[in-house]
Design an enzyme around this catalytic site. Sequence first.
Site, PDB file in Angstrom:
ATOM      1  N   GLY A 196     -10.613  -4.467   1.725  1.00  0.00           N
ATOM      2  CA  GLY A 196     -11.651  -4.641   2.741  1.00  0.00           C
ATOM      3  C   GLY A 196     -11.756  -3.478   3.707  1.00  0.00           C
ATOM      4  O   GLY A 196     -12.860  -3.088   4.091  1.00  0.00           O
ATOM      5  N   ASP A 200      -4.549   2.121  -5.584  1.00  0.00           N
ATOM      6  CA  ASP A 200      -4.593   0.652  -5.544  1.00  0.00           C
ATOM      7  C   ASP A 200      -4.265   0.144  -6.945  1.00  0.00           C
ATOM      8  O   ASP A 200      -4.552   0.811  -7.931  1.00  0.00           O
ATOM      9  CB  ASP A 200      -5.970   0.136  -5.109  1.00  0.00           C
ATOM     10  N   LYS A 249      -9.988  -1.752  -8.810  1.00  0.00           N
ATOM     11  CA  LYS A 249     -10.645  -1.346  -7.558  1.00  0.00           C
ATOM     12  C   LYS A 249     -10.861   0.167  -7.482  1.00  0.00           C
ATOM     13  O   LYS A 249     -11.919   0.625  -7.045  1.00  0.00           O
ATOM     14  CB  LYS A 249      -9.838  -1.836  -6.346  1.00  0.00           C
ATOM     15  N   ASN A 259       0.842   0.355  -8.280  1.00  0.00           N
ATOM     16  CA  ASN A 259       1.488  -0.146  -7.074  1.00  0.00           C
ATOM     17  C   ASN A 259       2.486   0.904  -6.594  1.00  0.00           C
ATOM     18  O   ASN A 259       3.443   1.220  -7.307  1.00  0.00           O
ATOM     19  CB  ASN A 259       2.196  -1.467  -7.428  1.00  0.00           C
ATOM     20  N   ASN A 287       0.203  -5.447   3.178  1.00  0.00           N
ATOM     21  CA  ASN A 287       1.531  -6.068   3.204  1.00  0.00           C
ATOM     22  C   ASN A 287       2.572  -5.095   3.756  1.00  0.00           C
ATOM     23  O   ASN A 287       2.391  -3.872   3.770  1.00  0.00           O
ATOM     24  CB  ASN A 287       1.925  -6.550   1.803  1.00  0.00           C
ATOM     25  N   CYS A 338       7.837   5.660  14.289  1.00  0.00           N
ATOM     26  CA  CYS A 338       7.465   5.336  12.914  1.00  0.00           C
ATOM     27  C   CYS A 338       7.595   3.828  12.730  1.00  0.00           C
ATOM     28  O   CYS A 338       7.935   3.109  13.664  1.00  0.00           O
ATOM     29  CB  CYS A 338       8.326   6.119  11.912  1.00  0.00           C
ATOM     30  N   CYS A 358      -4.569 -18.855   1.466  1.00  0.00           N
ATOM     31  CA  CYS A 358      -5.000 -17.463   1.480  1.00  0.00           C
ATOM     32  C   CYS A 358      -5.354 -17.046   2.893  1.00  0.00           C
ATOM     33  O   CYS A 358      -5.684 -17.868   3.736  1.00  0.00           O
ATOM     34  CB  CYS A 358      -6.175 -17.226   0.530  1.00  0.00           C
ATOM     35  N   CYS A 397      16.646   5.490  15.048  1.00  0.00           N
ATOM     36  CA  CYS A 397      15.887   4.856  13.967  1.00  0.00           C
ATOM     37  C   CYS A 397      16.743   4.809  12.701  1.00  0.00           C
ATOM     38  O   CYS A 397      17.513   5.735  12.430  1.00  0.00           O
ATOM     39  CB  CYS A 397      14.622   5.666  13.698  1.00  0.00           C
TER      40      CYS A 397
END
Lengths: 397, 397
Positions: free
Chosen positions: B77, B98, B121, B144, B178, B220, B244, B297
């Site tokens: 989106g 993607d 996509k 991925n 995600n 970060c 969803c 970090c």
Amino acid sequence: MATDSVVEGLRARVRELEEELNRVRRHETHRAKIGKMSAEVVDSNPYSRLMALKRMGIVQDYEKIRTYTVAVVGVGGVGSVTAEMLTRCGIGKLLLFDYDKVELANMNRLFFQPHQAGLSKVEAAEHTLRNINPDVQFEVHNYNITTIDNFQHFMDRISKGGLQEGEPVDLVLSCVDNFEARMAINTACNELGQIWMESGVSENAVSGHIQLIKPGETACFACAPPLVVAANIDEKTLKREGVCAASLPTTMGVVAGILVQNVLKYLLHFGTVSYYLGYNAMQDFFPTMSMKPNPSCDDKYCRQQQEAYKLREASEPKPEVVAVEESPVVHEDNEWGIELVSEISEEELKDASGPVPELPEGITVAYTIPITKPTSGATVEDTDQSLEDLMAQMKKM
Amino acid sequence: MATDSVVEGLRARVRELEEELNRVRRHETHRAKIGKMSAEVVDSNPYSRLMALKRMGIVQDYEKIRTYTVAVVGVGGVGSVTAEMLTRCGIGKLLLFDYDKVELANMNRLFFQPHQAGLSKVEAAEHTLRNINPDVQFEVHNYNITTIDNFQHFMDRISKGGLQEGEPVDLVLSCVDNFEARMAINTACNELGQIWMESGVSENAVSGHIQLIKPGETACFACAPPLVVAANIDEKTLKREGVCAASLPTTMGVVAGILVQNVLKYLLHFGTVSYYLGYNAMQDFFPTMSMKPNPSCDDKYCRQQQEAYKLREASEPKPEVVAVEESPVVHEDNEWGIELVSEISEEELKDASGPVPELPEGITVAYTIPITKPTSGATVEDTDQSLEDLMAQMKKM
């Protein structure tokens, strides 16, 4: 006999290809109409992510969107994306008004594609939008709403072109790029008592705004000069002859996004509907405010709507409107090392404009009006100029 | 003989139709490539409105956009609209990553169309984008990025896939949905010292944000939990099984718009680049801020980049960064009847979240971390938990 069957076979192949070509050319919809919106979480449900708004507690009755009609006036950089967002959200009916043709010079904004160059914007838009969502009803008008005949027809359609013919539309959205067309929409909506939202993007492409106008309740376009977010730019740069306005898909996408978000909030009753929301892209500054109507507005229908609003207010139990003070922003360093980034200064904004009424930080008028008497205490009521004079002056700028 | 010529004619017609069908199916570009961007104001020039930014005094050298390469990770989106905006702006090269397929369930966001359902996509996006602007170079990867092999390839392409093969890209944009994918991008960019921007939209569809991350200079993703705009929503609603996420074309369009606007400001040197810009659609609230890196970090490359940044800072003449205090907003009524509309209260925002670090008004963490010792004075350095523990906990939520 063998030859006959070859000819027959080739003829069948030609028919098949012609049909296929027609289908592809029409971009025939690859999904069937859907009778009822479902919340089912399956890949084939185009409404699952919208119906989830109900489950998330954001919208009580999302399906109600199918009962609404919205008119979009101007199908350019903002209007086309506005229409696409409403189409994808499953609005009941869309009316589109525009008299322009698609050009390659529009390709720096979203929506239209090079192969549509030469088509009328409303025709090209309807074609793409029907393909995206065949559940939406479309009514398109390829004309300029500011001519006398077309204006009457425009008034007629926004007052009768609802989902049930004869009913008014629920909302009119102004996505036009000029003062005359905005004033035509303002005039029509004042006469009809039609609630509408206005949108605009500056000619230097780096600021924009949306505004909700409720005739009689908030200032109309004739009550006060259109307000814009100060963009800190020398206005003289914009007004030279033979120079086209700049535009960016980013600014127009943001303005269309905040416009349709406001439409959804207004129609589906969630969140706070903004009366005015500005966008200054240079400083990422988003001022909000609201503005009361001018009791001596030059538009007689605006004055009538103000009277009608007062009567409605007096007879109805009025919900308390609380003006919340903004909390002062905390600037101290904290253990996470977070600092606020500097924003535009009031001085910078004031430098960008001529004599203006007292306005909240970051807002200025789209045009500055030559002042013929001392500014101190001057209000619209004090001005000798009629709106016609003012409009004539503005058009000359 | 007559039959032969009929067969010949039909065969020619079949070939013609097949070719036409292929052309239409490929949506063949209806404009030729353009060698040099021109500012000429003619309908056939797709760059006239962008080149006008120069004349308006906004951008000094707009054509420089053709020299830049941007990688967009996640073409959903936000990512698809981001890629479309950059394409229409005439970016030099786009890399798209993607692994997902287009589904009808994506049709409530902009960009993809029903006839593309089932395509990958990146394939569908490349096809549409090439048609919109054949001047842009595309490199797409249908995988991925979080698997070990793909991650190496991803690192390789962002460090060598620039317009000149072997050169790094100019910017990486995270448009993923995600935590794992965001952490993968964070890890890659820390190791490579690659500047990137992150974007996100909440699962209830009504808030989002963008963030600019300069390894060593700003926090970060491993320095602090991801920050989001408080949306005033009960987090428990979002976490149920088999539910969803909600999404809206408006929120995603606004986030893509402010993301690409930030990219343009960063690459073309105009306006103020935002380090963090949030969007709360319920209240039309847009907080900005910046955040320093965490010296302890857990990502060793982040700590190395911090050291490298300190050395660069020490050796270079440093431009003064002034933290400007926001002017208090004037609320008095004025002669134009303008009032400020109420915004979200600090209390409302705090109610929405668990124990959080001290943050500016309207910002909260995406996940609240269970506190095992007294909060008073607790900093990241004090925490017993390793980042791995933290990540494992977050994933479970």
